[in-house]
Design an enzyme around this catalytic site. Structure first.
Site, PDB file in Angstrom:
ATOM      1  N   ASN A 105       0.831  -1.203   0.000  1.00 60.65           N
ATOM      2  CA  ASN A 105       0.000   0.000   0.000  1.00 60.65           C
ATOM      3  C   ASN A 105       0.869   1.258   0.000  1.00 60.65           C
ATOM      4  O   ASN A 105       1.930   1.291   0.609  1.00 60.65           O
ATOM      5  CB  ASN A 105      -0.921   0.007   1.222  1.00 60.65           C
ATOM      6  N   ASP A 107      -0.575   4.167   0.961  1.00 65.42           N
ATOM      7  CA  ASP A 107      -1.462   5.131   1.621  1.00 65.42           C
ATOM      8  C   ASP A 107      -0.967   5.665   2.959  1.00 65.42           C
ATOM      9  O   ASP A 107      -1.630   6.508   3.570  1.00 65.42           O
ATOM     10  CB  ASP A 107      -2.865   4.517   1.789  1.00 65.42           C
ATOM     11  N   HIS A 122       5.797  -0.613  -2.804  1.00 68.81           N
ATOM     12  CA  HIS A 122       5.309   0.145  -3.958  1.00 68.81           C
ATOM     13  C   HIS A 122       5.362   1.655  -3.731  1.00 68.81           C
ATOM     14  O   HIS A 122       4.658   2.408  -4.410  1.00 68.81           O
ATOM     15  CB  HIS A 122       3.877  -0.291  -4.310  1.00 68.81           C
ATOM     16  N   CYS A 151      10.113  20.437 -11.570  1.00 65.89           N
ATOM     17  CA  CYS A 151      11.180  20.557 -10.572  1.00 65.89           C
ATOM     18  C   CYS A 151      12.050  21.758 -10.953  1.00 65.89           C
ATOM     19  O   CYS A 151      11.988  22.257 -12.089  1.00 65.89           O
ATOM     20  CB  CYS A 151      11.992  19.266 -10.616  1.00 65.89           C
ATOM     21  N   CYS A 153      14.977  21.672 -11.714  1.00 66.43           N
ATOM     22  CA  CYS A 153      15.862  21.287 -12.823  1.00 66.43           C
ATOM     23  C   CYS A 153      15.121  21.276 -14.168  1.00 66.43           C
ATOM     24  O   CYS A 153      15.716  21.063 -15.215  1.00 66.43           O
ATOM     25  CB  CYS A 153      16.474  19.905 -12.567  1.00 66.43           C
ATOM     26  N   GLY A 190      -5.211  -9.130   3.109  1.00 66.55           N
ATOM     27  CA  GLY A 190      -5.884  -8.184   2.214  1.00 66.55           C
ATOM     28  C   GLY A 190      -5.182  -7.964   0.890  1.00 66.55           C
ATOM     29  O   GLY A 190      -5.224  -6.868   0.345  1.00 66.55           O
ATOM     30  N   ASN A 216      -8.313 -12.669   4.456  1.00 61.39           N
ATOM     31  CA  ASN A 216      -8.877 -12.040   3.254  1.00 61.39           C
ATOM     32  C   ASN A 216     -10.354 -12.403   3.188  1.00 61.39           C
ATOM     33  O   ASN A 216     -10.714 -13.559   3.409  1.00 61.39           O
ATOM     34  CB  ASN A 216      -8.140 -12.562   1.997  1.00 61.39           C
ATOM     35  N   GLU A 218     -12.077 -12.783   0.683  1.00 64.81           N
ATOM     36  CA  GLU A 218     -12.303 -13.707  -0.454  1.00 64.81           C
ATOM     37  C   GLU A 218     -11.062 -14.582  -0.620  1.00 64.81           C
ATOM     38  O   GLU A 218      -9.986 -14.198  -0.177  1.00 64.81           O
ATOM     39  CB  GLU A 218     -12.450 -12.921  -1.764  1.00 64.81           C
TER      40      GLU A 218
HETATM   41  P1  OAD Z   1      -6.208  -5.923  -4.749  1.00 62.90           P
HETATM   42  O1  OAD Z   1      -7.261  -4.912  -4.996  1.00 62.90           O
HETATM   43  O2  OAD Z   1      -5.688  -6.679  -5.926  1.00 62.90           O
HETATM   44  O3  OAD Z   1      -6.735  -6.981  -3.692  1.00 62.90           O
HETATM   45  C1  OAD Z   1      -7.360  -6.574  -2.511  1.00 62.90           C
HETATM   46  C2  OAD Z   1      -7.714  -7.822  -1.720  1.00 62.90           C
HETATM   47  O4  OAD Z   1      -8.240  -7.405  -0.474  1.00 62.90           O
HETATM   48  C3  OAD Z   1      -8.758  -8.709  -2.385  1.00 62.90           C
HETATM   49  O5  OAD Z   1      -8.263 -10.042  -2.440  1.00 62.90           O
HETATM   50  C4  OAD Z   1      -9.975  -8.594  -1.451  1.00 62.90           C
HETATM   51  O6  OAD Z   1     -10.690  -9.836  -1.350  1.00 62.90           O
HETATM   52  C5  OAD Z   1      -9.325  -8.253  -0.131  1.00 62.90           C
HETATM   53  N1  OAD Z   1     -10.161  -7.514   0.806  1.00 62.90           N
HETATM   54  C6  OAD Z   1     -11.081  -6.547   0.538  1.00 62.90           C
HETATM   55  N2  OAD Z   1     -11.574  -6.042   1.687  1.00 62.90           N
HETATM   56  C7  OAD Z   1     -10.964  -6.701   2.700  1.00 62.90           C
HETATM   57  C8  OAD Z   1     -11.034  -6.627   4.126  1.00 62.90           C
HETATM   58  N3  OAD Z   1     -11.829  -5.766   4.751  1.00 62.90           N
HETATM   59  N4  OAD Z   1     -10.227  -7.459   4.848  1.00 62.90           N
HETATM   60  C9  OAD Z   1      -9.401  -8.339   4.235  1.00 62.90           C
HETATM   61  N5  OAD Z   1      -9.309  -8.453   2.900  1.00 62.90           N
HETATM   62  C10 OAD Z   1     -10.055  -7.649   2.146  1.00 62.90           C
HETATM   63  O7  OAD Z   1      -5.022  -5.178  -3.959  1.00 62.90           O
HETATM   64  P2  OAD Z   1      -3.514  -5.642  -3.787  1.00 62.90           P
HETATM   65  O8  OAD Z   1      -3.379  -7.101  -3.715  1.00 62.90           O
HETATM   66  O9  OAD Z   1      -2.956  -4.818  -2.698  1.00 62.90           O
HETATM   67  O10 OAD Z   1       0.129  -1.869  -7.415  1.00 62.90           O
HETATM   68  O11 OAD Z   1      -2.900  -5.133  -5.162  1.00 62.90           O
HETATM   69  C11 OAD Z   1      -1.533  -5.269  -5.383  1.00 62.90           C
HETATM   70  C12 OAD Z   1      -1.046  -4.155  -6.254  1.00 62.90           C
HETATM   71  O12 OAD Z   1      -1.827  -4.074  -7.441  1.00 62.90           O
HETATM   72  C13 OAD Z   1      -1.203  -2.775  -5.655  1.00 62.90           C
HETATM   73  O13 OAD Z   1      -0.138  -2.436  -4.781  1.00 62.90           O
HETATM   74  C14 OAD Z   1      -1.201  -1.896  -6.865  1.00 62.90           C
HETATM   75  C15 OAD Z   1      -2.144  -2.686  -7.728  1.00 62.90           C
HETATM   76  O14 OAD Z   1      -2.035  -2.503  -9.091  1.00 62.90           O
HETATM   77  C16 OAD Z   1       0.553  -0.820  -8.119  1.00 62.90           C
HETATM   78  O15 OAD Z   1      -0.130   0.174  -8.289  1.00 62.90           O
HETATM   79  C17 OAD Z   1       1.956  -0.981  -8.614  1.00 62.90           C
END
Ligand code: OAD
Length: 257
Positions: A105, A107, A122, A151, A153, A190, A216, A218
């Protein structure tokens, strides 16, 4: 807290005894703060095309569009609060002799929840840098404008995040791989497990003998590699695991004294 689910004997055992614990988080851990995930039905990639917004080519082609999208996301995360899952993970840091928190994340919510050290694979949306000379523009130094800025530069200032097609920060990835290979417990929280190299970390942990657990709502692309999957929201599960760990660790401290 109101959550009730049973912690398996295997997970309980390792929470009580582990010297080293490693955690990987993804967008799901921030979902309950109101930050959209990427691949859920209402996620960012259902509405936006990542190839128009999250690649170096996209930025070169349309810096204003990319900068304004990241400005919108930055404002959105600044307006929300860490949730009980982030807070519990901050509490975990002092529970084990070695605890490594790795996140995909951008964030900043783990740091805002009090986690003392966060390995950001990331990048971080609060940080920007010049795309030409790499001069950093942290926090308020990053222009809040929705129009891309130059910037000193002359180069474009870009968000300090990793885009598709770019390499992850070398040191963070090294720390993450080492922590995954040397932990007794790995929690994958997550994340959909679709983006590598982050998604390989639980597999490295399992290969090296760790007990590997997914939290997770799902099933993910890597669920089959887990010893167990807890299919509940992370803000529900993590505070319960923290309370359980604290109770186990306190009772073992009082029996050994
Ligand atoms: P995803 O959006 O691919 O996956 C989010 C996951 O969180 C899913 O499997 C959901 O089932 C789960 N989820 C949703 N709500 C939840 C909750 N309350 N508790 C637990 N699980 C929950 O996000 P990431 O796997 O983080 O990269 O994505 C990986 C990367 O893909 C990100 O860092 C970003 C994106 O493209 C870049 O931007 C480079």
């Amino acid at each position: 807290m109101g959550a009730s689910f049973s912690i398996s004997p295997q997970l309980s055992q390792v929470l009580g005894a582990a010297e080293a614990v490693c955690v990987l988080t993804g967008a799901g851990v921030s979902a309950e703060s109101g930050v959209p995930t990427f691949r859920d039905a209402d996620g960012l990639w259902a509405k936006y095309n990542p190839y128009e917004l999250a690649t170096p080519q996209a930025f070169a082609a349309n810096p204003d569009l990319v900068w304004s999208w990241y400005s919108w996301r930055r404002e959105r995360v600044a307006a929300v609060q860490p949730n009980a899952g982030h807070v519990a993970l901050a509490g975990f840091a002092s529970m084990f002799p070695r605890f490594t928190l790795i996140t995909q994340n951008v964030d900043n919510l783990h740091a805002r929840a009090g986690s003392p050290e966060v390995h950001e694979l990331h990048g971080n949306i609060e940080h920007s840098r010049c795309a030409s000379c790499s001069l950093p523009y942290h926090g308020d130094a990053a222009p809040r404008s929705s129009i891309a800025q130059r910037c000193s530069c002359g180069g474009w200032i870009r968000p300090g995040v990793v885009w598709f097609g770019e390499s992850l920060p070398e040191r963070e990835l090294l720390v993450a791989r080492e922590a995954a290979a040397n932990c007794a417990l790995f929690l994958s929280i997550g994340t959909s497990g679709q983006v590598y190299p982050a998604a390989e970390l639980p597999l490295i942990a399992r290969h090296n003998g760790a007990y590997v657990v997914e939290i997770n709502t799902e099933a993910s692309a890597i669920s089959e590699h887990m010893h167990e999957c807890i299919a509940l929201p992370s803000a529900t599960v993590l505070p319960v695991l923290l309370d359980h760990t604290r109770a186990l660790r306190n009772s073992s401290r009082s029996t050994s004294s």
